[in-house]
Design a protein around this motif. Structure first.
Motif, PDB file in Angstrom:
ATOM      1  N   PRO A   1       0.804  -1.233   0.000  1.00 23.11           N
ATOM      2  CA  PRO A   1       0.000   0.000   0.000  1.00 23.11           C
ATOM      3  C   PRO A   1       0.838   1.285   0.000  1.00 23.11           C
ATOM      4  N   SER A   2       1.934   1.313   0.748  1.00 25.94           N
ATOM      5  CA  SER A   2       2.766   2.527   0.781  1.00 25.94           C
ATOM      6  C   SER A   2       3.414   2.778  -0.581  1.00 25.94           C
ATOM      7  N   HIS A   3       3.717   1.705  -1.312  1.00 27.38           N
ATOM      8  CA  HIS A   3       4.312   1.861  -2.646  1.00 27.38           C
ATOM      9  C   HIS A   3       3.265   2.354  -3.641  1.00 27.38           C
ATOM     10  N   ILE A   4       2.028   1.877  -3.486  1.00 27.06           N
ATOM     11  CA  ILE A   4       0.961   2.324  -4.381  1.00 27.06           C
ATOM     12  C   ILE A   4       0.696   3.812  -4.157  1.00 27.06           C
ATOM     13  N   GLU A   5       0.650   4.231  -2.907  1.00 29.12           N
ATOM     14  CA  GLU A   5       0.423   5.648  -2.619  1.00 29.12           C
ATOM     15  C   GLU A   5       1.540   6.500  -3.212  1.00 29.12           C
ATOM     16  N   ARG A   6       2.758   6.051  -3.065  1.00 35.14           N
ATOM     17  CA  ARG A   6       3.911   6.776  -3.626  1.00 35.14           C
ATOM     18  C   ARG A   6       3.817   6.839  -5.149  1.00 35.14           C
ATOM     19  N   LEU A   7       3.433   5.741  -5.772  1.00 40.94           N
ATOM     20  CA  LEU A   7       3.258   5.683  -7.222  1.00 40.94           C
ATOM     21  C   LEU A   7       2.206   6.692  -7.676  1.00 40.94           C
ATOM     22  N   MET A   8       1.103   6.766  -6.945  1.00 42.65           N
ATOM     23  CA  MET A   8       0.033   7.698  -7.299  1.00 42.65           C
ATOM     24  C   MET A   8       0.500   9.147  -7.161  1.00 42.65           C
ATOM     25  N   LYS A   9       1.168   9.444  -6.044  1.00 39.98           N
ATOM     26  CA  LYS A   9       1.617  10.827  -5.797  1.00 39.98           C
ATOM     27  C   LYS A   9       2.645  11.275  -6.832  1.00 39.98           C
ATOM     28  N   ILE A  10       3.555  10.397  -7.198  1.00 39.49           N
ATOM     29  CA  ILE A  10       4.620  10.793  -8.131  1.00 39.49           C
ATOM     30  C   ILE A  10       4.165  10.640  -9.584  1.00 39.49           C
ATOM     31  N   ASN A  11       3.813   9.427  -9.971  1.00 39.14           N
ATOM     32  CA  ASN A  11       3.500   9.174 -11.381  1.00 39.14           C
ATOM     33  C   ASN A  11       2.127   9.705 -11.775  1.00 39.14           C
ATOM     34  N   GLY A  12       1.121   9.493 -10.933  1.00 42.90           N
ATOM     35  CA  GLY A  12      -0.219   9.999 -11.242  1.00 42.90           C
ATOM     36  C   GLY A  12      -0.215  11.510 -11.382  1.00 42.90           C
ATOM     37  N   SER A  13       0.438  12.184 -10.435  1.00 45.40           N
ATOM     38  CA  SER A  13       0.526  13.651 -10.495  1.00 45.40           C
ATOM     39  C   SER A  13       1.289  14.113 -11.733  1.00 45.40           C
ATOM     40  N   SER A  14       2.326  13.386 -12.106  1.00 43.52           N
ATOM     41  CA  SER A  14       3.114  13.748 -13.301  1.00 43.52           C
ATOM     42  C   SER A  14       2.279  13.635 -14.571  1.00 43.52           C
ATOM     43  N   ILE A  15       1.460  12.602 -14.653  1.00 48.75           N
ATOM     44  CA  ILE A  15       0.580  12.433 -15.820  1.00 48.75           C
ATOM     45  C   ILE A  15      -0.381  13.619 -15.910  1.00 48.75           C
ATOM     46  N   LEU A  16      -1.006  13.958 -14.797  1.00 47.37           N
ATOM     47  CA  LEU A  16      -1.971  15.057 -14.782  1.00 47.37           C
ATOM     48  C   LEU A  16      -1.295  16.401 -15.058  1.00 47.37           C
ATOM     49  N   TYR A  17      -0.088  16.588 -14.538  1.00 47.88           N
ATOM     50  CA  TYR A  17       0.623  17.853 -14.746  1.00 47.88           C
ATOM     51  C   TYR A  17       0.900  18.069 -16.231  1.00 47.88           C
ATOM     52  N   GLY A  18       1.273  17.004 -16.943  1.00 42.82           N
ATOM     53  CA  GLY A  18       1.501  17.118 -18.380  1.00 42.82           C
ATOM     54  C   GLY A  18       0.243  17.565 -19.121  1.00 42.82           C
ATOM     55  N   MET A  19      -0.891  17.029 -18.709  1.00 45.36           N
ATOM     56  CA  MET A  19      -2.163  17.446 -19.304  1.00 45.36           C
ATOM     57  C   MET A  19      -2.467  18.902 -18.964  1.00 45.36           C
ATOM     58  N   ALA A  20      -2.203  19.281 -17.728  1.00 45.34           N
ATOM     59  CA  ALA A  20      -2.457  20.655 -17.285  1.00 45.34           C
ATOM     60  C   ALA A  20      -1.596  21.657 -18.058  1.00 45.34           C
ATOM     61  N   ARG A  21      -0.352  21.292 -18.355  1.00 41.19           N
ATOM     62  CA  ARG A  21       0.524  22.178 -19.139  1.00 41.19           C
ATOM     63  C   ARG A  21      -0.111  22.507 -20.479  1.00 41.19           C
ATOM     64  N   GLU A  22      -0.673  21.498 -21.130  1.00 43.64           N
ATOM     65  CA  GLU A  22      -1.288  21.715 -22.433  1.00 43.64           C
ATOM     66  C   GLU A  22      -2.576  22.535 -22.318  1.00 43.64           C
ATOM     67  N   ILE A  23      -3.353  22.298 -21.279  1.00 46.92           N
ATOM     68  CA  ILE A  23      -4.585  23.061 -21.070  1.00 46.92           C
ATOM     69  C   ILE A  23      -4.262  24.540 -20.861  1.00 46.92           C
TER      70      ILE A  23
END
Length: 151
Positions: free
Chosen positions: A92-114
């Motif tokens: 669970p701690s690895h999944i949370e870390r994955l979400m915070k780092i990779n999930g946020s990075s995916i969304l940030y890339g989309m936000a840059r384009e928006i």
């Protein structure tokens, strides 16, 4: 390699872009990093019968220049993504870390384009916001896996 994250959907929950009337296109654009802020959060959503666990990842971006800064726009954007982890045996701690780092990075890339697309429609040239890293070192209390050695 298949990603351990699957983005099911995303949406923008808040956004605003304001063309600044104090901006002068005759002068050089000023970008002050202290006027720019990014924050993120990852929340595990309650499991639903027969559906895998999901996470809600939110990224908040804001740029509010002072009246003296020569920058063409004020903007803010909040983007939210619903993710699930496709790796079943992760801690669970690895999944949370994955979400915070990779999930946020995916969304940030989309936000840059928006943000680029929205500012491109304004009176001044479009803005491409800086790249951003959500990486944080692992806490000291997490021990890395032991390396195997062969003799």
């Amino acid at each position: 390699m298949k990603s351990p994250l699957e983005l099911e959907r995303y949406f923008v929950s808040d956004q605003a872009v304001t063309a600044r009337n104090v901006f002068s296109s005759e002068k050089e654009i000023e970008t002050l990093i202290e006027e720019y802020s990014v924050s993120n959060e990852a929340i595990r959503l309650p499991a639903v019968k027969d559906h895998p666990e999901k996470w809600q990842v939110t990224v908040h971006i804001k740029h509010q220049p002072s009246p003296d800064t020569n920058f063409p726009y004020d903007f803010r954007l909040t983007i939210v993504g619903i993710f699930r982890c496709t790796t079943e045996k992760a801690e669970p701690s690895h999944i949370e870390r994955l979400m915070k780092i990779n999930g946020s990075s995916i969304l940030y890339g989309m936000a840059r384009e928006i943000i680029r697309a929205n500012t491109e429609r304004g009176p001044w040239s479009g803005i491409v916001i800086p790249t951003y890293s959500f990486y944080e070192p692992k806490p000291n209390n997490e021990t890395p896996p032991k390396e195997s050695t062969t003799v």
